[in-house]
Write a protein that holds these residues in place. Structure first.
Motif, PDB file in Angstrom:
ATOM      1  N   ASP A  10       0.834  -1.196   0.000  1.00 25.05           N
ATOM      2  CA  ASP A  10       0.000   0.000   0.000  1.00 25.05           C
ATOM      3  C   ASP A  10       0.872   1.251   0.000  1.00 25.05           C
ATOM      4  O   ASP A  10       0.476   2.290  -0.485  1.00 25.05           O
ATOM      5  CB  ASP A  10      -0.888   0.010   1.245  1.00 25.05           C
ATOM      6  CG  ASP A  10      -1.717  -1.261   1.332  1.00 25.05           C
ATOM      7  OD1 ASP A  10      -2.566  -1.442   0.464  1.00 25.05           O
ATOM      8  OD2 ASP A  10      -1.466  -2.073   2.241  1.00 25.05           O
ATOM      9  N   LEU A  11       2.035   1.108   0.605  1.00 20.08           N
ATOM     10  CA  LEU A  11       2.907   2.275   0.787  1.00 20.08           C
ATOM     11  C   LEU A  11       4.347   1.893   0.479  1.00 20.08           C
ATOM     12  O   LEU A  11       4.744   0.742   0.698  1.00 20.08           O
ATOM     13  CB  LEU A  11       2.877   2.721   2.255  1.00 20.08           C
ATOM     14  CG  LEU A  11       1.564   3.226   2.821  1.00 20.08           C
ATOM     15  CD1 LEU A  11       1.694   3.426   4.328  1.00 20.08           C
ATOM     16  CD2 LEU A  11       1.169   4.543   2.146  1.00 20.08           C
ATOM     17  N   ASP A  12       5.109   2.872   0.046  1.00 14.21           N
ATOM     18  CA  ASP A  12       6.557   2.642   0.003  1.00 14.21           C
ATOM     19  C   ASP A  12       7.107   2.691   1.428  1.00 14.21           C
ATOM     20  O   ASP A  12       7.947   1.882   1.805  1.00 14.21           O
ATOM     21  CB  ASP A  12       7.237   3.710  -0.861  1.00 14.21           C
ATOM     22  CG  ASP A  12       6.856   3.564  -2.334  1.00 14.21           C
ATOM     23  OD1 ASP A  12       6.835   2.416  -2.820  1.00 14.21           O
ATOM     24  OD2 ASP A  12       6.551   4.581  -2.974  1.00 14.21           O
ATOM     25  N   VAL A  13       6.644   3.678   2.192  1.00 12.13           N
ATOM     26  CA  VAL A  13       7.181   3.832   3.549  1.00 12.13           C
ATOM     27  C   VAL A  13       6.052   4.149   4.536  1.00 12.13           C
ATOM     28  O   VAL A  13       5.263   5.070   4.308  1.00 12.13           O
ATOM     29  CB  VAL A  13       8.227   4.975   3.623  1.00 12.13           C
ATOM     30  CG1 VAL A  13       8.909   4.985   4.990  1.00 12.13           C
ATOM     31  CG2 VAL A  13       9.274   4.846   2.519  1.00 12.13           C
ATOM     32  N   ALA A  14       6.005   3.369   5.627  1.00  8.79           N
ATOM     33  CA  ALA A  14       5.108   3.689   6.744  1.00  8.79           C
ATOM     34  C   ALA A  14       5.956   4.316   7.845  1.00  8.79           C
ATOM     35  O   ALA A  14       6.999   3.779   8.208  1.00  8.79           O
ATOM     36  CB  ALA A  14       4.438   2.421   7.264  1.00  8.79           C
ATOM     37  N   VAL A  15       5.514   5.457   8.330  1.00 12.48           N
ATOM     38  CA  VAL A  15       6.241   6.163   9.393  1.00 12.48           C
ATOM     39  C   VAL A  15       5.353   6.124  10.631  1.00 12.48           C
ATOM     40  O   VAL A  15       4.150   6.367  10.536  1.00 12.48           O
ATOM     41  CB  VAL A  15       6.504   7.637   8.985  1.00 12.48           C
ATOM     42  CG1 VAL A  15       7.233   8.388  10.091  1.00 12.48           C
ATOM     43  CG2 VAL A  15       7.282   7.702   7.669  1.00 12.48           C
ATOM     44  N   VAL A  16       5.931   5.810  11.786  1.00 12.01           N
ATOM     45  CA  VAL A  16       5.139   5.797  13.020  1.00 12.01           C
ATOM     46  C   VAL A  16       5.571   6.981  13.879  1.00 12.01           C
ATOM     47  O   VAL A  16       6.740   7.075  14.276  1.00 12.01           O
ATOM     48  CB  VAL A  16       5.321   4.479  13.806  1.00 12.01           C
ATOM     49  CG1 VAL A  16       4.306   4.401  14.957  1.00 12.01           C
ATOM     50  CG2 VAL A  16       5.192   3.270  12.888  1.00 12.01           C
ATOM     51  N   GLY A  17       4.628   7.885  14.172  1.00 14.24           N
ATOM     52  CA  GLY A  17       4.910   9.037  15.036  1.00 14.24           C
ATOM     53  C   GLY A  17       4.930  10.335  14.255  1.00 14.24           C
ATOM     54  O   GLY A  17       5.506  10.407  13.166  1.00 14.24           O
ATOM     55  N   ALA A  18       4.287  11.367  14.811  1.00 17.76           N
ATOM     56  CA  ALA A  18       4.202  12.669  14.125  1.00 17.76           C
ATOM     57  C   ALA A  18       4.740  13.792  15.003  1.00 17.76           C
ATOM     58  O   ALA A  18       4.129  14.850  15.152  1.00 17.76           O
ATOM     59  CB  ALA A  18       2.767  12.953  13.691  1.00 17.76           C
ATOM     60  N   GLY A  19       5.901  13.534  15.632  1.00 12.88           N
ATOM     61  CA  GLY A  19       6.611  14.602  16.348  1.00 12.88           C
ATOM     62  C   GLY A  19       7.625  15.229  15.398  1.00 12.88           C
ATOM     63  O   GLY A  19       7.492  15.150  14.168  1.00 12.88           O
ATOM     64  N   PHE A  20       8.649  15.863  15.961  1.00 12.98           N
ATOM     65  CA  PHE A  20       9.698  16.479  15.147  1.00 12.98           C
ATOM     66  C   PHE A  20      10.205  15.491  14.086  1.00 12.98           C
ATOM     67  O   PHE A  20      10.436  15.856  12.937  1.00 12.98           O
ATOM     68  CB  PHE A  20      10.882  16.891  16.033  1.00 12.98           C
ATOM     69  CG  PHE A  20      10.841  18.330  16.493  1.00 12.98           C
ATOM     70  CD1 PHE A  20      11.167  19.352  15.619  1.00 12.98           C
ATOM     71  CD2 PHE A  20      10.506  18.652  17.806  1.00 12.98           C
ATOM     72  CE1 PHE A  20      11.165  20.685  16.036  1.00 12.98           C
ATOM     73  CE2 PHE A  20      10.495  19.985  18.235  1.00 12.98           C
ATOM     74  CZ  PHE A  20      10.824  21.006  17.349  1.00 12.98           C
ATOM     75  N   ALA A  21      10.404  14.221  14.499  1.00 15.31           N
ATOM     76  CA  ALA A  21      11.038  13.251  13.602  1.00 15.31           C
ATOM     77  C   ALA A  21      10.096  12.830  12.477  1.00 15.31           C
ATOM     78  O   ALA A  21      10.462  12.852  11.296  1.00 15.31           O
ATOM     79  CB  ALA A  21      11.489  12.031  14.406  1.00 15.31           C
ATOM     80  N   GLY A  22       8.880  12.440  12.828  1.00 15.41           N
ATOM     81  CA  GLY A  22       7.941  11.928  11.821  1.00 15.41           C
ATOM     82  C   GLY A  22       7.558  12.992  10.800  1.00 15.41           C
ATOM     83  O   GLY A  22       7.398  12.698   9.609  1.00 15.41           O
ATOM     84  N   LEU A  23       7.435  14.238  11.259  1.00 19.65           N
ATOM     85  CA  LEU A  23       7.021  15.304  10.326  1.00 19.65           C
ATOM     86  C   LEU A  23       8.104  15.550   9.280  1.00 19.65           C
ATOM     87  O   LEU A  23       7.819  15.636   8.083  1.00 19.65           O
ATOM     88  CB  LEU A  23       6.738  16.598  11.112  1.00 19.65           C
ATOM     89  CG  LEU A  23       5.515  16.577  12.025  1.00 19.65           C
ATOM     90  CD1 LEU A  23       5.378  17.904  12.768  1.00 19.65           C
ATOM     91  CD2 LEU A  23       4.244  16.281  11.248  1.00 19.65           C
ATOM     92  N   TYR A  24       9.334  15.647   9.742  1.00 20.58           N
ATOM     93  CA  TYR A  24      10.407  15.906   8.761  1.00 20.58           C
ATOM     94  C   TYR A  24      10.607  14.684   7.859  1.00 20.58           C
ATOM     95  O   TYR A  24      10.862  14.816   6.662  1.00 20.58           O
ATOM     96  CB  TYR A  24      11.696  16.297   9.503  1.00 20.58           C
ATOM     97  CG  TYR A  24      12.857  16.597   8.571  1.00 20.58           C
ATOM     98  CD1 TYR A  24      12.670  17.360   7.413  1.00 20.58           C
ATOM     99  CD2 TYR A  24      14.137  16.122   8.842  1.00 20.58           C
ATOM    100  CE1 TYR A  24      13.724  17.633   6.548  1.00 20.58           C
ATOM    101  CE2 TYR A  24      15.201  16.389   7.984  1.00 20.58           C
ATOM    102  CZ  TYR A  24      14.987  17.147   6.838  1.00 20.58           C
ATOM    103  OH  TYR A  24      16.035  17.406   5.985  1.00 20.58           O
TER     104      TYR A  24
END
Ligand SMILES: Cc1cc2nc3c(=O)[nH]c(=O)nc-3n(C[C@H](O)[C@H](O)[C@H](O)COP(=O)(O)OP(=O)(O)OC[C@H]3O[C@@H](n4cnc5c(N)ncnc54)[C@H](O)[C@@H]3O)c2cc1C
Length: 578
Positions: A10-24
């Motif tokens: 479904d995705l190339d990349v799944a990111v877990v977390g939307a703090g400083f790290a996940g947003l960038y």
């Protein structure tokens, strides 16, 4: 590539977390043209700065350094108002970032990732959420935070308490009404040191339950005049480069002299200068051997203890507040009015206030919660509100909260049973295509975390671009390179005083049953950046790269990892991020 079709994702990349790290991370992945989505358990962006709304919460790295540097336009348009930004200001900044770069449309809020399973034949990760969704992604990035897994209060009888209680990292949305109340604060780490002066302003009576006293440097906070901010922005590239090359991730020149080589009077003058400048590195700026030589470290300890004795009027209370561990080896705190006020309007020297009482729970431990308060071996304290400032299951907690299963079904929890093992704090052997941001074995919590986060996100992005450009779809840390890195991290730590702080969360000491292992990389941001950069430049030495559809052993290029840089003594590694 062998031309065989890849398993569907479904995705190339799944990111877990939307703090400083996940947003960038999301921003960079989009720039690479990859299909990416962020899964965030909270209802909004911000991570740390969304959750930690307790009174007094603010950063203790200067605002102008505790921010992204990747976009000059973003830098120029955001106006920090104080030397150390408050939690609401940092949260507004992160919301602004999300809006400015249109990030929200690729973030699933209210979505807790519960499990990650590597599907070996398909070379893809199955991401499971608490809501029952399942998503396939080629790569996963864990941007789950070092200080995001809350350490719950360890009192089984807490439900007996007739008043309110709050963990500082789960503070009620509308705030807690403390006016005229009897408040107990359990813990005296960074959070309590920020919160207590604010709580003492509202409460009728405050009891501070202290097990271990901590060193705290004066923030010397002040408003940031617009002209000063403009000047900083103009010279920002050099400022940030200095931060990136420094040990702590802030723009400081490395110290040149040993504390033991200078006369006592000169040493004192330098410590006093640092104290007046304030901030987390107030004392550790001064000398090369602060973190490596007990005798040098002792001179800074004594200076800090003298300050406490000079501020706190009751000698018995001052004595209880004097730490005895090597300064810097547990996280150094930064305060506004916990010890000293520097005449800031509205602030008081908290321990000189008649309604604030310090209780030593090392000599007289808390025996339990009662309907009316907290009981210790020496008496009961009547309370309306209990504030637990007892921190987090740091560094590994949020990673291990997810049931992560890699090659052969092995769990990350089992793999890390004796302590975390990574290559660069970015990847773990046995878990292909899975990246951690500021994982154990990276400078993470010992650094200005935004500097470290940007470096990790850039490294991961470059790595994915490298794979894509070569038609490769698999990267995994080799077991040998991982072991070499773990040894490197340990050798660096062993050359310092850090491992001698037995009660520190850097070694997991605040969590019962957690392996006592010093987790961060102590060599400093600059050195780490060079080492990580060299690995990438040499074609990801220490990693196996390949395509999953072909025979892994034939295609994978497993590099020995034997070319890790030699271990040397850390000079004056500092101690930000908490
Ligand atoms: C009170 C406080 C003050 C701090 N001050 C400083 C400072 O001054 N300087 C400094 O360098 N560092 C500081 N830190 C450290 C701070 O955590 C980092 O600087 C930075 O905010 C980390 O960003 P992050 O994106 O890596 O993690 P976080 O901000 O922690 O974000 C991680 C996100 O992942 C989400 N998440 C976790 N697990 C899951 C899951 N299973 N499923 C879905 N979502 C999940 C969380 O909800 C969270 O929103 C402070 C920490 C605290 C607690």
């Amino acid at each position: 590539m062998d031309g065989r079709p890849r398993a569907p994702v479904d995705l190339d990349v799944a990111v877990v977390g939307a703090g400083f790290a996940g947003l960038y991370m999301l921003h960079r992945l989009r720039g690479l043209g990859l299909r990416a989505r962020v899964f965030e358990r909270g209802p909004d962006v911000g991570g740390t700065w969304f959750w930690n709304t307790y009174p007094g919460a603010r950063c203790d790295i200067e605002s102008v350094d505790y921010c992204y540097s990747f976009s000059p336009d973003l830098l120029a348009e955001w106006r920090w108002t104080e030397r150390y930004a408050t939690q609401p200001e940092i949260l507004s900044y992160l919301r602004h970032v999300a809006r400015r770069f249109g990030l929200r449309r690729d973030i699933e809020f209210g979505t807790r990732v519960t499990a990650l399973r590597y599907d070996e034949p398909g070379n893809r990760w199955l991401v499971s959420t608490a809501g029952g969704d399942e998503i396939y992604a080629r790569h996963c990035v864990l941007a789950v935070g070092n200080l995001s897994s809350v350490n719950p209060p360890a009192f089984p009888d807490l439900e007996r308490f007739g008043g309110e209680w709050h963990h500082t990292a789960q503070w009620p949305g509308g705030g807690a009404d403390l006016a005229g109340k009897r408040v107990g604060i359990v813990g005296t780490g960074s959070t309590a040191i920020q919160a207590l002066p604010q709580i003492a302003r509202q409460a009728e009576r405050v009891y501070v339950f202290q097990r271990t006293p901590n060193y705290s440097m004066p923030a010397q906070n002040r408003p940031l005049p617009p002209g000063e901010l403009d000047e900083v922005i103009q010279g920002y590239r050099e400022r940030r480069r200095a931060a990136e090359e420094s040990d702590p991730g802030i723009p400081v020149a490395p110290p040149q002299r040993s504390a033991l080589q200078v006369p006592a009077q000169e040493r004192r003058r330098m410590y006093e200068q640092g104290w007046q400048r304030g901030g987390i590195n107030a004392l550790s700026y001064a000398f090369t051997d602060y973190f490596t030589d007990e005798r040098a470290n002792f001179t800074a300890q004594e200076f800090a203890r003298e300050k406490i004795r000079g501020i706190v009027r009751d000698p018995a209370v001052a004595q209880m507040l004097c730490p005895t561990h090597h300064i810097g080896t547990k996280r150094t705190c930064v305060d506004i009015g916990y010890f000293e006020t520097y005449n800031l309007p509205g602030y008081f020297e908290t321990y000189n206030l008649p309604h604030v009482e310090l209780i030593d729970v090392r000599s007289s431990p808390i025996s339990g919660v009662t309907p009316g308060g907290l009981a210790t071996a020496s008496g009961e304290y009547g309370l309306d509100v209990i504030v637990f400032a007892v921190g987090f299951d740091a560094i590994t907690g949020a990673l291990l909260d997810i049931d992560i299963r890699g090659r052969g079904g092995q769990t990350l929890a089992a793999r890390w049973a004796g302590g975390p093992r990574t290559l660069l704090g970015l990847c773990a052997s046995g878990f292909p295509n899975l990246f951690m941001i500021t994982g154990p074995g990276s400078p993470g919590v010992l650094s200005n975390m935004v500097v470290s986060i940007e470096q990790h996100v850039d490294w991961i992005s470059d790595c994915l671009a490298y794979l894509e450009a070569r038609g490769l779809d698999r990267i995994e840390a080799s077991a040998k390179a991982e072991s070499d890195w773990v040894r490197h991290v340990n050798e660096l730590a062993d050359a310092t005083l850090y491992p001698q702080a037995p009660t520190s969360w850097y070694v997991g000491a605040n969590i019962p049953g957690k392996p006592r292992v010093f987790m961060p990389y102590i060599g400093g941001c600059g050195r780490y950046r060079r080492e990580a950069g060299e690995i990438a430049e040499r074609g990801y030495t220490g990693f196996a790269l390949g395509t999953a559809s072909a025979d892994a052993t034939a295609l994978a290029r497993v590099c020995s990892g034997g070319n890790l840089p030699p271990t040397g003594r850390s000079s004056a590694a500092a101690g930000p991020g908490r």
